[in-house]
Write an enzyme that holds these catalytic residues in place. Structure first.
Site, PDB file in Angstrom:
ATOM      1  N   ILE A  60       0.930  -1.181   0.019  1.00 33.97           N
ATOM      2  CA  ILE A  60       0.097  -0.248   0.070  1.00 33.97           C
ATOM      3  C   ILE A  60       0.747   1.406   0.131  1.00 33.97           C
ATOM      4  CG2 ILE A  60      -1.904   1.319   1.243  1.00 33.97           C
ATOM      5  CD1 ILE A  60      -2.350  -1.491   2.827  1.00 33.97           C
ATOM      6  N   CYS A  61       0.505   2.011  -1.004  1.00 40.40           N
ATOM      7  CA  CYS A  61       1.242   3.602  -0.903  1.00 40.40           C
ATOM      8  C   CYS A  61       0.510   4.549  -0.432  1.00 40.40           C
ATOM      9  CB  CYS A  61       1.421   3.774  -2.276  1.00 40.40           C
ATOM     10  SG  CYS A  61       2.238   5.229  -2.556  1.00 40.40           S
TER      11      CYS A  61
END
Lengths: 152, 507
Positions: A90-91
């Protein structure tokens, strides 16, 4: 020491009550927890699906951010999102060294991810997902993401 | 390091007194302490001063950690530090009015550069130490008044008080605070109350159960754990061995609440055992209960026995169906086949001959397997009958097939004759063509010879030419056609002849 004390407090609180759509799956130790999240409102991209999150805590939690990734198995896909890679990474600035703050906790991270999915309208993967997924060998916390999107 | 009396001042008095009187002390804390708040600074200063530390280095107690304290009731969420999730310990206030424990803030800021400290909650900049301010007095009071349990609760302390006093309690009064053992080379810990008894860290064995354990745990073991010691039942206060306590409660204890034996039949009576025994004398359902239980057991037994039997019957029926299908393949799918039960009393004449080739029932009447072959059984006769009729049908079938074979044979013969006839015709055509070609050749040859003879004008040469021609054609057909002679004027009739033969073949 610090981490296990704090996680123990969080665990007792989570055994009591959790926000809708968030469930505790496994928390046998103070290193790895599994959480399930669902998107509550009727966003068609995420309708009827449950996503599994893996939290990995360092001994320095909550000073250091936990490592949070989506896990993929038969009943838990990786949600479509322009900031979620297909390997579950996840960014999100909240989970980065700069964006993390010790006042966050497992529950608040889950809620943030839930709202990040809720507000999304694009069923797509980040740019360069194929390459990243194929060649990335780093752990999520060592990857330097560029946070450019303020819409999420 | 063996100082004469390794005890801090407040305990010093108590311990020396109790050891001199050689009597177990109780409630000594009250004698020593005075009001809870007052002696703490003195005592702390005394135990922290360099000289006393050197003298009493072995009795150092660890002050209680506020973060691990157990609160009697869940603390107000407004008094909880967002970093450690416990009620504030020495809280401070940032300029943005967010509160944290001092220690938690230091932890959180440890990885950050000193100039870039921010509030963990709102990320406001914290420029100087002036931005870190003490919290309002009322907050501190509220924190002080939180009720906590003694950290030594597990060891047996029942103290519950305001949080502000916990430090004094643990450091000065609590009998269960672990301290280092008074034994000279012992490094283990022991409760404060047992300190004066000397080192208890040696192994003893329990007189009753022969378990080996440390002397310091013996008392506790005898009181609560040892299985071979008498204990009193919590319900009826009868003295029993701890080992037997469970069975006593389950079987004997007159105060244990149980339900009437008639529960399985529907009696709803539930009371202490003594009352239930009285009740069961009169309860009709309790009297019937054993009988019902026996019945139930029998039913279960029978059901268990029936299951393999049912499976066996299924297997046998399958086998039977297979055999039937093998014997009568034509009717295997005929579900509507009327099954006549030979044992059916309503069936007036079970042995009457069946008018058509119907098959016997797929599943036989339920006769025991041993009797199946008995000749007196009606099914047997009906079987013979069916076999006979089947035999007839088979014979008919065979004759039909024989007819079909003959038919087929004739047709094949016809086909072969026709085919060969056509081949023969083809051959005739070919022969005719060949002979006409031969005619042409003969005509040409004779024309050439004729030419030569006319040009030469000599008769012997002409006869030689004619003999040449007759020698060239050896077959009889050609001989007859060659009979008229190889003259150019006779060519027309020859051709017509070949045409007529062709017409013959066509007919």
């Amino acid at each position: 020491m610090f981490a296990s004390k704090r996680l123990g407090k969080e665990l007792t609180k989570m055994h009591g009550k959790l926000p809708p759509g968030i469930t505790l799956v496994k928390a046998d130790d103070f290193q790895t927890w599994l959480m399930d999240i669902q998107v509550i409102d009727s966003n068609p991209i995420y309708q009827g699906e449950t996503y599994r999150l893996k939290f990995i805590f360092s001994g320095n939690y909550p000073i250091e951010a936990p490592e949070v990734v989506f896990l993929k198995d038969d009943s838990h896909p990786i949600p479509w999102h322009p900031h979620i890679y297909s390997n579950g990474i996840i960014c999100l600035d909240l989970l980065d060294r700069q964006g993390w703050s010790p006042v966050h906790n497992v529950e608040s991270v889950c809620v943030s991810l839930q709202s990040m999915l809720t507000s999304n309208t694009k069923k797509e993967r980040p740019q360069g997902d194929d390459n990243f997924v194929r060649y990335n060998t780093q752990r999520p916390r060592d990857i330097s993401f560029v946070f450019h999107d303020n819409q999420v | 390091m063996s100082s004469p009396s390794p005890i801090p001042p407040p305990n010093d008095r108590r311990s020396s007194r109790s050891s001199s009187s050689a009597a177990p002390y109780a409630g000594d804390g009250i004698l020593v302490g005075g009001p809870p708040g007052s002696p703490s600074p003195l005592a702390l200063r005394a135990s922290n001063s360099p000289s006393s530390r050197r003298r009493h280095s072995r009795i150092v107690k660890t002050p209680p950690e506020f973060q691990s304290l157990d609160y009697v009731s869940a603390p107000d969420s407004n008094l909880v530090c967002l970093i450690c999730h416990t009620p504030f310990d020495k809280p401070v206030q940032l300029s943005c009015e967010h509160y944290f424990c001092r220690e938690c803030l230091d932890h959180a800021w440890a990885p950050q550069a000193s100039g870039r400290k921010t509030c963990p909650t709102c990320r406001n900049k914290v420029e100087t130490d002036k931005d870190i301010r003490p919290v309002p007095k009322i907050i501190e009071t509220m924190l002080d008044e939180l009720v906590v349990k003694c950290p030594n609760t597990k060891a047996g302390c029942t103290w519950t008080e305001h949080r502000v006093n916990v430090n004094d309690h643990v450091m000065l009064y609590c009998e269960y605070t672990p301290v280092e053992c008074s034994g000279t080379d012992c490094r283990l810990q022991i409760s404060q109350k047992d300190f004066h008894k000397g080192c208890l860290h040696y192994t003893v064995s329990c007189d009753d159960c022969h378990a080996s354990l440390m002397k310091k745990d013996l008392e506790e073991h005898k009181r609560n754990i040892c299985a071979n010691r008498k204990t009193s039942c919590a319900l009826c206060s009868v003295e029993v061995l701890r080992l037997d306590l469970k069975s006593h409660i389950n079987k004997d204890c007159p105060k244990h609440v149980i339900s009437c034996q008639g529960t399985i039949v529907g009696c709803k009576f539930t009371a202490e055992r003594a009352e239930v025994v009285l009740h069961e004398v009169n309860c009709a359902m309790a009297t019937m209960a054993p009988h019902f239980r026996e019945q139930q057991a029998r039913i279960e037994r029978n059901e268990a026995r029936m299951e393999p039997l049912a499976r066996k019957v299924g297997i046998l029926e399958d086998g039977l169906t297979n055999i039937t299908n093998m014997l009568y393949p034509a009717n295997s799918n005929d579900q509507s086949f009327p099954v006549t039960d030979p044992l059916d009393p309503n069936d007036t004449d079970p042995q009457a001959p069946t008018p058509d080739f119907r098959l016997p029932p797929a599943s036989f009447p339920p006769v025991p397997p041993g009797n199946e072959g008995a000749p007196t059984q009606p099914p047997f006769d009906s079987q013979v009958h069916h076999l006979l009729t089947l035999h007839d049908s088979l014979r008919e079938e065979v004759s039909r097939i024989a007819n079909a074979l003959t038919d087929l044979d004739g047709r094949t013969n016809m086909m072969i004759i026709n085919e060969s006839q056509r081949a023969k015709d083809e051959m005739l055509h070919a022969n005719a063509a060949i002979s006409s070609l031969r005619m042409h050749l003969q005509w040409l040859v004779s024309a050439t010879i004729h030419q030569r003879t006319t040009s030469a004008g000599s008769s012997p040469a002409k006869t030689a030419g004619s003999t040449n021609v007759s020698a060239g054609g050896s077959s009889a057909t050609r001989a007859t056609s060659a009979r008229p002679g190889p003259s150019a004027t006779l060519q027309g009739p020859f051709r017509r002849l070949s045409d007529s033969t062709r017409q013959d073949t066509k007919l």
